[in-house]
Design a protein around this motif. Structure first.
Motif, short mmCIF file in Angstrom:
data_model
loop_
_atom_site.label_atom_id
_atom_site.label_comp_id
_atom_site.label_asym_id
_atom_site.label_seq_id
_atom_site.Cartn_x
_atom_site.Cartn_y
_atom_site.Cartn_z
N TYR A 3 7.98 105.68 98.45
CA TYR A 3 7.46 104.50 99.14
C TYR A 3 6.90 103.48 98.16
CZ TYR A 3 8.06 107.29 103.34
OH TYR A 3 8.60 108.05 104.34
N GLU A 6 9.86 101.75 96.58
CA GLU A 6 10.44 100.79 97.52
C GLU A 6 9.58 99.53 97.61
OE1 GLU A 6 11.21 102.66 101.31
OE2 GLU A 6 12.52 104.17 100.38
N ALA A 7 8.26 99.70 97.63
CA ALA A 7 7.36 98.55 97.67
C ALA A 7 7.52 97.70 96.41
CB ALA A 7 5.92 99.01 97.83
N GLU A 9 10.30 97.40 94.70
CA GLU A 9 11.57 96.68 94.86
C GLU A 9 11.42 95.48 95.79
OE1 GLU A 9 14.22 97.14 93.11
OE2 GLU A 9 13.89 99.12 92.29
N TRP A 10 10.49 95.57 96.71
CA TRP A 10 10.25 94.47 97.65
C TRP A 10 9.31 93.42 97.07
CZ3 TRP A 10 12.75 93.11 101.93
CH2 TRP A 10 13.62 94.06 102.50
N GLY A 11 8.87 93.61 95.83
CA GLY A 11 8.08 92.57 95.19
C GLY A 11 6.67 92.95 94.79
N ASN A 12 6.17 94.08 95.24
CA ASN A 12 4.83 94.50 94.83
C ASN A 12 4.98 95.34 93.55
OD1 ASN A 12 2.24 95.41 94.52
ND2 ASN A 12 1.97 96.01 96.65
N CYS A 15 3.23 98.53 92.32
CA CYS A 15 3.58 99.84 92.87
C CYS A 15 4.43 100.67 91.91
CB CYS A 15 4.29 99.66 94.20
SG CYS A 15 3.17 99.13 95.52
N HIS A 42 10.87 93.70 86.30
CA HIS A 42 10.44 92.81 87.39
C HIS A 42 9.34 91.85 86.93
CE1 HIS A 42 12.71 95.62 89.88
NE2 HIS A 42 12.68 94.69 90.83
#
Length: 108
Positions: A3, A6-7, A9-12, A15, A42
């Protein structure tokens, strides 16, 4: 860990570092290094610092800290200061140590 990744990858991006720390505590240093690399990819330059902590080789850690310094990581600058202060991978040089540690604290 899934999780957190995944967070990331979504921009946070933080994480990735959090997941890396969990992996470190579980003894999964290779996986942690990969997650820190994702943080770098990133745009999180402090990932170099975290990679340096887990690499286990002074020379490689110094290279990672230098990359982080060039990329603008304050944590990497502090890490370089500690290396120069204590002669980790380099000759002890208190002037350089002061420079890097001062830079890190000055730009906080």
């Amino acid at each position: 860990i899934q999780y957190l990744e995944e967070a990331g990858e979504w921009g946070n991006v933080n994480c990735f570092v959090s997941a890396g720390k969990v992996c470190e505590q579980a003894g999964e240093t290779r996986r942690a290094t990969g997650l820190y690399q994702k943080a770098i990819d990133h745009g999180m330059t402090d990932g170099y610092y975290y990679q340096a902590l887990v690499c286990g080789q002074d020379k490689m850690a110094l290279e990672l800290l230098n990359k982080g310094d060039k990329a603008g990581s304050r944590l990497a600058q502090e890490g370089l200061g500690i290396c120069y202060e204590n002669g980790i991978g380099v000759k002890t040089d208190l002037k350089k140590a002061e420079k890097f540690i001062f830079m890190e604290y000055f730009y906080r």
